[in-house]
Motif scaffolding. Structure first.
Motif, mmCIF file in Angstrom:
data_model
loop_
_atom_site.group_PDB
_atom_site.id
_atom_site.type_symbol
_atom_site.label_atom_id
_atom_site.label_comp_id
_atom_site.label_asym_id
_atom_site.label_seq_id
_atom_site.Cartn_x
_atom_site.Cartn_y
_atom_site.Cartn_z
ATOM 1 N N THR A 160 0.960 -1.520 -0.162
ATOM 2 C CA THR A 160 -0.048 -0.183 0.098
ATOM 3 C C THR A 160 1.141 1.432 -0.006
ATOM 4 O O THR A 160 0.522 2.137 -1.210
ATOM 5 C CB THR A 160 -1.156 -0.009 1.835
ATOM 6 N N LEU A 161 1.584 0.994 0.525
ATOM 7 C CA LEU A 161 2.524 2.897 0.981
ATOM 8 C C LEU A 161 3.818 2.405 -0.464
ATOM 9 O O LEU A 161 3.462 3.676 -0.718
ATOM 10 C CB LEU A 161 3.881 2.427 2.057
ATOM 11 N N ALA A 162 3.800 1.768 -1.279
ATOM 12 C CA ALA A 162 4.630 1.295 -2.284
ATOM 13 C C ALA A 162 3.991 1.559 -3.222
ATOM 14 O O ALA A 162 4.516 2.528 -4.162
ATOM 15 C CB ALA A 162 5.093 0.153 -2.535
ATOM 16 N N GLY A 163 2.324 1.425 -3.077
ATOM 17 C CA GLY A 163 1.293 2.159 -4.433
ATOM 18 C C GLY A 163 0.844 3.625 -4.115
ATOM 19 O O GLY A 163 1.748 4.623 -5.442
ATOM 20 N N ARG A 164 1.066 3.930 -2.553
ATOM 21 C CA ARG A 164 1.238 5.398 -2.897
ATOM 22 C C ARG A 164 2.057 6.060 -3.762
ATOM 23 O O ARG A 164 2.565 7.677 -3.649
ATOM 24 C CB ARG A 164 0.669 5.777 -0.927
ATOM 25 N N SER A 220 -6.831 4.513 0.327
ATOM 26 C CA SER A 220 -5.229 4.817 -0.453
ATOM 27 C C SER A 220 -5.209 4.933 -1.943
ATOM 28 O O SER A 220 -5.303 5.818 -2.505
ATOM 29 C CB SER A 220 -3.811 4.158 0.456
ATOM 30 N N HIS A 221 -5.762 3.710 -2.247
ATOM 31 C CA HIS A 221 -5.510 3.105 -4.077
ATOM 32 C C HIS A 221 -7.045 4.882 -4.139
ATOM 33 O O HIS A 221 -6.506 4.700 -5.498
ATOM 34 C CB HIS A 221 -6.531 2.466 -3.633
ATOM 35 N N ALA A 222 -8.315 4.334 -3.390
ATOM 36 C CA ALA A 222 -9.404 5.564 -4.148
ATOM 37 C C ALA A 222 -8.616 7.099 -4.078
ATOM 38 O O ALA A 222 -8.419 7.716 -5.299
ATOM 39 C CB ALA A 222 -10.294 5.540 -2.718
ATOM 40 N N LEU A 223 -7.894 7.563 -3.292
ATOM 41 C CA LEU A 223 -6.714 8.675 -3.126
ATOM 42 C C LEU A 223 -6.726 9.066 -3.955
ATOM 43 O O LEU A 223 -6.212 10.104 -5.370
ATOM 44 C CB LEU A 223 -6.198 9.077 -2.002
ATOM 45 N N THR A 224 -5.566 7.986 -4.723
ATOM 46 C CA THR A 224 -4.248 7.506 -6.297
ATOM 47 C C THR A 224 -4.975 8.478 -7.413
ATOM 48 O O THR A 224 -5.554 8.713 -8.256
ATOM 49 C CB THR A 224 -3.256 6.956 -6.551
ATOM 50 N N THR A 225 -6.392 7.712 -7.244
ATOM 51 C CA THR A 225 -7.101 7.214 -8.294
ATOM 52 C C THR A 225 -7.957 8.572 -8.854
ATOM 53 O O THR A 225 -8.479 8.341 -10.066
ATOM 54 C CB THR A 225 -8.052 6.028 -7.671
ATOM 55 N N ALA A 235 2.806 1.155 -12.356
ATOM 56 C CA ALA A 235 3.430 0.281 -11.214
ATOM 57 C C ALA A 235 2.753 0.564 -9.768
ATOM 58 O O ALA A 235 2.168 -0.180 -9.173
ATOM 59 C CB ALA A 235 4.988 1.354 -11.071
ATOM 60 N N SER A 236 1.863 2.007 -9.189
ATOM 61 C CA SER A 236 1.252 2.003 -8.621
ATOM 62 C C SER A 236 -0.296 1.667 -8.697
ATOM 63 O O SER A 236 -0.816 0.547 -7.115
ATOM 64 C CB SER A 236 0.830 3.858 -8.502
ATOM 65 N N ARG A 237 -0.681 1.685 -9.759
ATOM 66 C CA ARG A 237 -2.024 0.408 -10.100
ATOM 67 C C ARG A 237 -2.097 -1.244 -9.587
ATOM 68 O O ARG A 237 -2.208 -1.924 -8.736
ATOM 69 C CB ARG A 237 -2.799 0.529 -10.604
ATOM 70 N N ASN A 238 -0.743 -1.432 -9.865
ATOM 71 C CA ASN A 238 -0.638 -3.436 -9.789
ATOM 72 C C ASN A 238 0.498 -3.461 -7.928
ATOM 73 O O ASN A 238 -0.424 -4.401 -7.994
ATOM 74 C CB ASN A 238 1.003 -3.510 -10.660
ATOM 75 N N LEU A 239 0.871 -2.405 -6.953
ATOM 76 C CA LEU A 239 1.344 -2.469 -6.334
ATOM 77 C C LEU A 239 -0.143 -2.251 -5.559
ATOM 78 O O LEU A 239 -0.203 -3.319 -4.702
ATOM 79 C CB LEU A 239 2.367 -1.223 -6.154
ATOM 80 N N TYR A 240 -0.991 -1.272 -5.530
ATOM 81 C CA TYR A 240 -2.165 -1.528 -4.855
ATOM 82 C C TYR A 240 -3.103 -3.242 -5.210
ATOM 83 O O TYR A 240 -3.283 -3.489 -3.990
ATOM 84 C CB TYR A 240 -3.210 -0.265 -5.272
ATOM 85 N N THR A 241 -3.410 -3.900 -5.915
ATOM 86 C CA THR A 241 -3.189 -4.948 -6.890
ATOM 87 C C THR A 241 -3.167 -5.799 -6.045
ATOM 88 O O THR A 241 -4.076 -7.359 -4.859
ATOM 89 C CB THR A 241 -3.034 -4.868 -7.477
#
Length: 446
Positions: free
Chosen positions: A212-216, A253-258, A226-232
Protein backbone atom coordinates in the motif's frame (compact mmCIF):
# COMPACT_ATOMS: atom_id res chain seq x y z
CA UNK A 1 17.56 4.53 38.11
CA UNK A 2 15.71 7.63 36.82
CA UNK A 3 15.31 8.48 33.16
CA UNK A 4 18.24 10.87 32.92
CA UNK A 5 20.57 8.41 34.62
CA UNK A 6 19.36 5.71 32.22
CA UNK A 7 20.13 7.97 29.27
CA UNK A 8 23.59 8.83 30.57
CA UNK A 9 24.39 5.15 31.16
CA UNK A 10 23.21 4.30 27.64
CA UNK A 11 25.49 6.95 26.12
CA UNK A 12 28.41 5.60 28.10
CA UNK A 13 27.71 2.02 26.96
CA UNK A 14 27.54 3.15 23.34
CA UNK A 15 30.94 4.79 23.60
CA UNK A 16 32.57 1.90 25.44
CA UNK A 17 31.14 -0.70 23.03
CA UNK A 18 32.89 1.19 20.25
CA UNK A 19 36.14 1.04 22.24
CA UNK A 20 36.29 4.83 22.39
CA UNK A 21 37.80 6.84 25.20
CA UNK A 22 36.41 10.25 26.08
CA UNK A 23 39.21 11.86 24.09
CA UNK A 24 38.65 9.49 21.15
CA UNK A 25 34.99 10.49 21.07
CA UNK A 26 35.85 14.18 21.14
CA UNK A 27 38.29 13.77 18.25
CA UNK A 28 35.72 11.75 16.28
CA UNK A 29 33.06 14.44 16.74
CA UNK A 30 35.47 17.17 15.64
CA UNK A 31 36.36 15.14 12.53
CA UNK A 32 32.66 14.67 11.71
CA UNK A 33 32.07 18.41 12.11
CA UNK A 34 34.83 19.00 9.58
CA UNK A 35 33.27 16.58 7.08
CA UNK A 36 29.92 18.32 7.51
CA UNK A 37 31.54 21.67 6.77
CA UNK A 38 31.03 23.11 10.23
CA UNK A 39 33.58 25.81 11.03
CA UNK A 40 36.42 24.47 13.16
CA UNK A 41 36.64 27.68 15.16
CA UNK A 42 33.12 27.18 16.52
CA UNK A 43 34.06 23.87 18.19
CA UNK A 44 35.94 23.67 21.49
CA UNK A 45 39.31 22.00 21.80
CA UNK A 46 39.54 18.24 22.15
CA UNK A 47 39.91 18.73 25.91
CA UNK A 48 36.84 20.99 26.05
CA UNK A 49 34.68 18.62 24.01
CA UNK A 50 35.95 15.70 26.09
CA UNK A 51 34.58 17.43 29.18
CA UNK A 52 31.21 17.84 27.44
CA UNK A 53 31.10 14.11 26.62
CA UNK A 54 31.87 13.35 30.27
CA UNK A 55 29.03 15.64 31.43
CA UNK A 56 26.55 13.83 29.15
CA UNK A 57 27.50 10.57 30.86
CA UNK A 58 27.84 11.81 34.43
CA UNK A 59 25.72 11.11 37.49
CA UNK A 60 24.09 14.51 36.95
CA UNK A 61 24.00 14.48 33.16
CA UNK A 62 23.30 17.32 30.77
CA UNK A 63 21.50 16.91 27.46
CA UNK A 64 23.70 17.46 24.39
CA UNK A 65 22.53 20.49 22.43
CA UNK A 66 21.11 20.14 18.91
CA UNK A 67 24.47 20.61 17.22
CA UNK A 68 26.21 17.97 19.32
CA UNK A 69 23.23 15.63 18.87
CA UNK A 70 23.75 15.86 15.11
CA UNK A 71 27.45 15.00 15.47
CA UNK A 72 26.61 12.05 17.74
CA UNK A 73 23.99 10.89 15.23
CA UNK A 74 26.58 10.83 12.46
CA UNK A 75 29.00 8.99 14.71
CA UNK A 76 26.57 6.27 15.77
CA UNK A 77 24.60 6.24 12.50
CA UNK A 78 27.39 4.16 10.99
CA UNK A 79 28.73 0.83 12.13
CA UNK A 80 32.41 0.57 13.10
CA UNK A 81 32.92 -0.81 9.57
CA UNK A 82 31.48 2.38 8.11
CA UNK A 83 28.09 1.08 6.93
CA UNK A 84 24.98 3.21 7.49
CA UNK A 85 22.65 1.60 10.05
CA UNK A 86 19.59 3.46 11.35
CA UNK A 87 17.13 0.63 12.02
CA UNK A 88 15.90 -1.03 15.18
CA UNK A 89 18.75 -2.54 17.17
CA UNK A 90 21.37 -0.25 15.65
CA UNK A 91 23.65 2.04 17.64
CA UNK A 92 21.75 4.96 16.14
CA UNK A 93 18.47 3.61 17.56
CA UNK A 94 20.17 3.25 20.95
CA UNK A 95 21.40 6.85 20.70
CA UNK A 96 17.86 8.11 20.00
CA UNK A 97 16.58 6.15 23.00
CA UNK A 98 19.35 7.59 25.21
CA UNK A 99 18.59 11.16 24.13
CA UNK A 100 14.89 10.58 24.83
CA UNK A 101 15.74 9.46 28.36
CA UNK A 102 17.90 12.56 28.79
CA UNK A 103 14.85 14.70 28.03
CA UNK A 104 14.91 15.44 24.31
CA UNK A 105 11.49 15.85 22.72
CA UNK A 106 9.95 13.56 20.13
CA UNK A 107 9.83 16.30 17.49
CA UNK A 108 13.55 17.07 17.70
CA UNK A 109 14.40 13.37 17.65
CA UNK A 110 12.16 12.87 14.62
CA UNK A 111 13.92 15.72 12.81
CA UNK A 112 17.29 14.25 13.74
CA UNK A 113 16.27 10.89 12.32
CA UNK A 114 14.96 12.49 9.13
CA UNK A 115 18.23 14.36 8.71
CA UNK A 116 20.21 11.13 8.91
CA UNK A 117 17.84 9.40 6.50
CA UNK A 118 18.31 12.22 3.99
CA UNK A 119 22.07 12.03 4.44
CA UNK A 120 22.02 8.28 3.86
CA UNK A 121 20.13 8.64 0.59
CA UNK A 122 22.24 11.65 -0.44
CA UNK A 123 25.30 9.45 -0.32
CA UNK A 124 23.70 6.57 -2.18
CA UNK A 125 24.08 4.20 0.75
CA UNK A 126 20.55 4.21 2.08
CA UNK A 127 19.24 0.97 0.60
CA UNK A 128 19.75 -1.07 3.78
CA UNK A 129 19.93 1.85 6.21
CA UNK A 130 16.75 0.87 8.07
CA UNK A 131 17.59 -2.81 8.38
CA UNK A 132 19.50 -3.65 11.54
CA UNK A 133 22.51 -5.98 11.16
CA UNK A 134 20.63 -8.88 12.76
CA UNK A 135 17.66 -8.38 10.43
CA UNK A 136 19.98 -8.19 7.43
CA UNK A 137 21.49 -11.52 8.45
CA UNK A 138 18.08 -13.10 9.03
CA UNK A 139 16.82 -11.74 5.72
CA UNK A 140 19.75 -13.21 3.80
CA UNK A 141 19.06 -16.58 5.39
CA UNK A 142 15.32 -16.45 4.68
CA UNK A 143 15.78 -15.31 1.09
CA UNK A 144 17.89 -18.42 0.51
CA UNK A 145 15.39 -20.64 2.34
CA UNK A 146 12.01 -19.07 3.31
CA UNK A 147 11.32 -21.94 5.70
CA UNK A 148 14.00 -20.43 7.97
CA UNK A 149 12.15 -17.12 8.40
CA UNK A 150 11.41 -16.27 12.02
CA UNK A 151 9.46 -13.80 14.14
CA UNK A 152 12.46 -11.51 14.53
CA UNK A 153 12.60 -11.08 10.76
CA UNK A 154 8.87 -10.30 10.60
CA UNK A 155 9.27 -7.69 13.34
CA UNK A 156 12.26 -6.19 11.56
CA UNK A 157 10.46 -5.90 8.23
CA UNK A 158 7.43 -4.36 9.97
CA UNK A 159 9.67 -1.79 11.64
CA UNK A 160 11.27 -0.83 8.33
CA UNK A 161 7.87 -0.24 6.72
CA UNK A 162 6.73 1.81 9.73
CA UNK A 163 9.96 3.81 9.67
CA UNK A 164 9.58 4.66 5.99
CA UNK A 165 5.94 5.63 6.49
CA UNK A 166 6.93 7.88 9.39
CA UNK A 167 9.26 9.82 7.07
CA UNK A 168 6.47 10.87 4.69
CA UNK A 169 6.46 14.66 4.77
CA UNK A 170 10.08 14.87 5.91
CA UNK A 171 11.96 13.02 3.16
CA UNK A 172 11.28 13.24 -0.61
CA UNK A 173 9.16 10.41 -1.99
CA UNK A 174 11.83 9.19 -4.40
CA UNK A 175 14.15 8.56 -1.46
CA UNK A 176 11.45 6.77 0.49
CA UNK A 177 11.06 4.36 -2.44
CA UNK A 178 14.75 3.53 -2.10
CA UNK A 179 14.43 2.88 1.62
CA UNK A 180 11.32 0.73 1.23
CA UNK A 181 12.72 -1.41 -1.60
CA UNK A 182 14.47 -4.12 0.50
CA UNK A 183 11.42 -4.78 2.69
CA UNK A 184 9.09 -4.77 -0.32
CA UNK A 185 11.22 -7.27 -2.21
CA UNK A 186 11.53 -9.46 0.89
CA UNK A 187 7.72 -9.54 1.24
CA UNK A 188 7.33 -10.52 -2.41
CA UNK A 189 9.84 -13.33 -2.12
CA UNK A 190 8.71 -14.69 1.23
CA UNK A 191 4.97 -14.73 0.44
CA UNK A 192 5.72 -16.97 -2.54
CA UNK A 193 7.86 -19.37 -0.51
CA UNK A 194 7.35 -22.00 2.21
CA UNK A 195 7.31 -19.62 5.19
CA UNK A 196 6.35 -21.38 8.46
CA UNK A 197 2.55 -21.36 8.78
CA UNK A 198 2.41 -19.49 12.13
CA UNK A 199 4.26 -16.56 10.54
CA UNK A 200 1.93 -16.16 7.55
CA UNK A 201 -0.60 -13.74 9.14
CA UNK A 202 2.17 -11.40 10.29
CA UNK A 203 3.91 -11.65 6.91
CA UNK A 204 0.71 -10.89 5.00
CA UNK A 205 0.02 -7.93 7.27
CA UNK A 206 3.49 -6.49 6.63
CA UNK A 207 3.18 -7.21 2.92
CA UNK A 208 -0.21 -5.48 2.65
CA UNK A 209 1.12 -2.40 4.43
CA UNK A 210 4.34 -2.34 2.40
CA UNK A 211 2.56 -2.67 -0.95
CA UNK A 212 0.00 0.00 0.00
CA UNK A 213 2.79 2.42 0.91
CA UNK A 214 4.69 1.49 -2.25
CA UNK A 215 1.56 2.14 -4.32
CA UNK A 216 1.26 5.59 -2.81
CA UNK A 217 4.98 6.32 -3.38
CA UNK A 218 4.78 5.16 -7.02
CA UNK A 219 1.79 7.46 -7.55
CA UNK A 220 3.60 10.41 -5.97
CA UNK A 221 6.54 9.84 -8.33
CA UNK A 222 4.13 9.69 -11.30
CA UNK A 223 4.33 5.99 -12.12
CA UNK A 224 0.62 5.22 -12.29
CA UNK A 225 0.97 1.77 -13.87
CA UNK A 226 3.28 0.56 -11.10
CA UNK A 227 1.01 2.17 -8.53
CA UNK A 228 -2.06 0.26 -9.73
CA UNK A 229 -0.14 -3.02 -9.78
CA UNK A 230 1.13 -2.48 -6.24
CA UNK A 231 -2.38 -1.71 -4.97
CA UNK A 232 -3.63 -4.90 -6.62
CA UNK A 233 -1.12 -6.92 -4.61
CA UNK A 234 -1.92 -4.98 -1.43
CA UNK A 235 -5.64 -5.63 -1.87
CA UNK A 236 -5.04 -9.36 -2.34
CA UNK A 237 -2.77 -9.61 0.69
CA UNK A 238 -5.12 -7.60 2.91
CA UNK A 239 -8.06 -9.73 1.76
CA UNK A 240 -6.34 -12.81 3.18
CA UNK A 241 -6.30 -11.27 6.67
CA UNK A 242 -9.18 -11.98 9.06
CA UNK A 243 -10.36 -8.41 9.74
CA UNK A 244 -11.70 -6.48 6.71
CA UNK A 245 -10.61 -3.09 8.03
CA UNK A 246 -7.17 -3.89 6.63
CA UNK A 247 -8.53 -4.10 3.09
CA UNK A 248 -10.53 -0.91 3.70
CA UNK A 249 -7.29 1.02 4.30
CA UNK A 250 -5.89 -0.26 1.00
CA UNK A 251 -9.05 0.76 -0.87
CA UNK A 252 -8.92 4.27 0.62
CA UNK A 253 -5.30 4.86 -0.29
CA UNK A 254 -5.96 3.51 -3.79
CA UNK A 255 -9.05 5.71 -4.12
CA UNK A 256 -7.09 8.86 -3.35
CA UNK A 257 -4.44 8.11 -5.96
CA UNK A 258 -7.16 7.19 -8.45
CA UNK A 259 -8.93 10.49 -7.83
CA UNK A 260 -5.88 12.40 -9.06
CA UNK A 261 -4.65 10.05 -11.79
CA UNK A 262 -7.88 9.43 -13.76
CA UNK A 263 -10.61 11.57 -15.25
CA UNK A 264 -13.90 11.69 -13.36
CA UNK A 265 -14.98 10.40 -9.97
CA UNK A 266 -16.48 7.01 -10.85
CA UNK A 267 -13.40 4.81 -10.36
CA UNK A 268 -12.52 6.48 -7.05
CA UNK A 269 -16.11 6.16 -5.79
CA UNK A 270 -16.16 2.43 -6.50
CA UNK A 271 -13.07 2.02 -4.32
CA UNK A 272 -14.43 4.23 -1.54
CA UNK A 273 -17.74 2.37 -1.48
CA UNK A 274 -15.78 -0.89 -1.14
CA UNK A 275 -13.79 0.66 1.70
CA UNK A 276 -16.99 1.65 3.50
CA UNK A 277 -18.40 -1.87 3.20
CA UNK A 278 -15.22 -3.42 4.58
CA UNK A 279 -14.91 -0.82 7.33
CA UNK A 280 -18.48 -1.32 8.52
CA UNK A 281 -17.79 -5.01 9.22
CA UNK A 282 -14.26 -4.43 10.48
CA UNK A 283 -12.95 -3.89 13.97
CA UNK A 284 -11.61 -0.34 13.64
CA UNK A 285 -13.93 2.61 14.23
CA UNK A 286 -11.12 4.99 13.22
CA UNK A 287 -10.91 3.38 9.77
CA UNK A 288 -14.71 3.49 9.56
CA UNK A 289 -14.66 7.24 10.29
CA UNK A 290 -12.05 7.85 7.63
CA UNK A 291 -13.96 5.81 5.06
CA UNK A 292 -17.15 7.77 5.68
CA UNK A 293 -15.21 11.05 5.50
CA UNK A 294 -13.75 10.12 2.13
CA UNK A 295 -17.20 9.06 0.95
CA UNK A 296 -18.48 12.49 1.97
CA UNK A 297 -15.75 14.28 0.01
CA UNK A 298 -16.49 12.39 -3.21
CA UNK A 299 -20.22 13.02 -2.82
CA UNK A 300 -19.52 16.73 -2.37
CA UNK A 301 -17.28 16.81 -5.44
CA UNK A 302 -20.19 15.27 -7.35
CA UNK A 303 -22.51 18.02 -6.09
CA UNK A 304 -24.51 15.70 -3.82
CA UNK A 305 -25.03 17.84 -0.74
CA UNK A 306 -27.45 15.57 1.12
CA UNK A 307 -25.30 12.45 0.66
CA UNK A 308 -22.17 14.34 1.68
CA UNK A 309 -23.78 15.60 4.89
CA UNK A 310 -25.07 12.13 5.78
CA UNK A 311 -21.61 10.59 5.32
CA UNK A 312 -20.01 13.34 7.42
CA UNK A 313 -22.46 12.70 10.24
CA UNK A 314 -21.53 9.02 10.19
CA UNK A 315 -17.83 9.94 10.23
CA UNK A 316 -18.28 12.15 13.31
CA UNK A 317 -20.35 9.45 15.00
CA UNK A 318 -17.50 6.99 14.54
CA UNK A 319 -14.79 9.51 15.47
CA UNK A 320 -16.50 10.41 18.75
CA UNK A 321 -16.81 6.80 19.89
CA UNK A 322 -14.31 5.42 22.36
CA UNK A 323 -11.28 4.53 20.24
CA UNK A 324 -9.27 2.92 23.05
CA UNK A 325 -7.52 -0.17 21.78
CA UNK A 326 -8.42 0.53 18.16
CA UNK A 327 -6.36 -1.88 16.02
CA UNK A 328 -5.70 0.63 13.25
CA UNK A 329 -2.36 2.39 13.08
CA UNK A 330 -3.86 5.20 11.00
CA UNK A 331 -3.18 8.78 12.05
CA UNK A 332 -6.71 9.92 11.13
CA UNK A 333 -7.85 12.46 13.71
CA UNK A 334 -10.55 15.04 14.35
CA UNK A 335 -8.20 17.56 12.69
CA UNK A 336 -8.22 15.52 9.51
CA UNK A 337 -12.01 15.22 9.67
CA UNK A 338 -12.39 18.99 9.94
CA UNK A 339 -10.47 19.19 6.68
CA UNK A 340 -13.03 16.87 5.04
CA UNK A 341 -15.80 19.08 6.42
CA UNK A 342 -14.12 22.03 4.77
CA UNK A 343 -13.96 20.26 1.40
CA UNK A 344 -17.66 19.47 1.59
CA UNK A 345 -18.51 23.10 2.42
CA UNK A 346 -16.24 24.24 -0.42
CA UNK A 347 -18.09 22.20 -3.04
CA UNK A 348 -21.71 22.14 -1.80
CA UNK A 349 -21.90 24.62 1.06
CA UNK A 350 -20.72 27.97 2.37
CA UNK A 351 -17.16 29.09 1.45
CA UNK A 352 -16.88 31.06 4.70
CA UNK A 353 -17.62 27.93 6.73
CA UNK A 354 -15.13 26.02 4.56
CA UNK A 355 -12.57 28.74 5.35
CA UNK A 356 -13.03 28.26 9.10
CA UNK A 357 -12.87 24.45 8.82
CA UNK A 358 -9.63 24.60 6.81
CA UNK A 359 -8.04 27.05 9.24
CA UNK A 360 -8.84 24.74 12.17
CA UNK A 361 -7.62 21.67 10.29
CA UNK A 362 -4.33 23.28 9.22
CA UNK A 363 -3.71 24.42 12.78
CA UNK A 364 -4.05 20.85 14.03
CA UNK A 365 -1.77 19.32 11.38
CA UNK A 366 1.61 20.14 12.89
CA UNK A 367 3.52 16.84 13.01
CA UNK A 368 6.19 16.20 10.34
CA UNK A 369 4.16 13.23 9.08
CA UNK A 370 1.21 15.60 8.50
CA UNK A 371 2.96 18.22 6.36
CA UNK A 372 1.70 16.82 3.06
CA UNK A 373 -1.88 16.90 4.35
CA UNK A 374 -1.32 20.39 5.77
CA UNK A 375 -0.18 21.62 2.34
CA UNK A 376 -3.28 20.11 0.72
CA UNK A 377 -5.54 21.66 3.36
CA UNK A 378 -3.91 25.06 2.95
CA UNK A 379 -4.45 25.07 -0.83
CA UNK A 380 -8.12 24.32 -0.21
CA UNK A 381 -8.12 27.11 2.38
CA UNK A 382 -6.87 29.44 -0.37
CA UNK A 383 -9.67 28.30 -2.71
CA UNK A 384 -12.19 29.17 -0.05
CA UNK A 385 -10.75 32.69 0.19
CA UNK A 386 -10.97 33.07 -3.59
CA UNK A 387 -14.65 32.15 -3.46
CA UNK A 388 -15.07 34.69 -0.66
CA UNK A 389 -13.62 37.31 -3.06
CA UNK A 390 -10.34 37.59 -1.13
CA UNK A 391 -7.91 36.59 -3.92
CA UNK A 392 -4.85 38.47 -2.72
CA UNK A 393 -4.91 36.85 0.74
CA UNK A 394 -5.47 33.50 -1.02
CA UNK A 395 -2.26 34.05 -2.99
CA UNK A 396 -0.47 34.63 0.30
CA UNK A 397 -1.61 31.22 1.53
CA UNK A 398 -0.47 29.57 -1.69
CA UNK A 399 3.04 30.94 -1.17
CA UNK A 400 3.14 28.90 2.05
CA UNK A 401 2.28 25.72 0.13
CA UNK A 402 4.95 26.00 -2.56
CA UNK A 403 7.87 25.06 -0.33
CA UNK A 404 5.97 22.18 1.29
CA UNK A 405 5.13 20.72 -2.12
CA UNK A 406 8.74 21.04 -3.26
CA UNK A 407 10.22 19.58 -0.07
CA UNK A 408 8.29 16.32 -0.27
CA UNK A 409 7.97 16.10 -4.05
CA UNK A 410 4.29 15.44 -3.38
CA UNK A 411 2.08 15.11 -6.46
CA UNK A 412 -1.25 15.97 -4.84
CA UNK A 413 -0.11 19.26 -3.26
CA UNK A 414 1.34 20.27 -6.65
CA UNK A 415 -1.94 19.40 -8.41
CA UNK A 416 -3.96 21.32 -5.83
CA UNK A 417 -1.59 24.30 -6.18
CA UNK A 418 -2.04 24.42 -9.95
CA UNK A 419 -5.83 24.23 -9.62
CA UNK A 420 -5.85 27.02 -7.06
CA UNK A 421 -3.64 29.13 -9.35
CA UNK A 422 -6.11 28.57 -12.20
CA UNK A 423 -8.83 30.02 -9.99
CA UNK A 424 -6.79 33.23 -9.83
CA UNK A 425 -6.94 33.80 -13.59
CA UNK A 426 -9.34 36.75 -13.35
CA UNK A 427 -6.57 38.60 -11.47
CA UNK A 428 -3.66 37.40 -13.66
CA UNK A 429 -2.50 40.96 -14.41
CA UNK A 430 -2.04 41.79 -10.73
CA UNK A 431 1.53 42.06 -9.40
CA UNK A 432 0.79 39.69 -6.53
CA UNK A 433 -0.28 36.97 -8.99
CA UNK A 434 2.94 37.51 -10.94
CA UNK A 435 4.88 37.11 -7.69
CA UNK A 436 3.11 33.78 -7.05
CA UNK A 437 3.87 32.63 -10.60
CA UNK A 438 7.54 33.50 -10.12
CA UNK A 439 7.60 31.54 -6.87
CA UNK A 440 5.96 28.51 -8.52
CA UNK A 441 8.41 28.64 -11.41
CA UNK A 442 11.46 29.07 -9.19
CA UNK A 443 10.59 26.23 -6.83
CA UNK A 444 8.41 23.80 -8.78
CA UNK A 445 9.26 24.73 -12.34
CA UNK A 446 5.59 25.17 -13.19
Amino acid sequence: MDDRATGAAALKRLRQCRGLSLADTARALIAIAGRLGQPRISLPTVAGLQRSVARWESSRPTLPDARHQLLLAHLYGRTPAGDIALGAGSDFARLIDALAHLGEGARQLGELRSMLVRTATDQGGGLLALLSPSVQKGLATAMADPSLADEQLMAGLSTVVSDVNAQVGSVPFVRLQLLLAPALEACRWLTSGPVPQPLLPRLRSVSATAHTLAGRLAFETRDDVASRNLYTVATREAGLLPDPWRRATVHMSHALTTLYSTQGLDAARVLVDSAVRDARTGGSVVVRARAHALQAELAARAGEQRQAQAALELAWYDMERDGGGDPSETSFTAGHLRGFEGVCELYVGDPSLAHDRFAAAAGALVAPREQVQRAITTTDHALARIRMDEPQSAAGLLHECVLAAATTGGRVPAIRLRRARQALRPWRREDWVADLDDHLMDVLGS
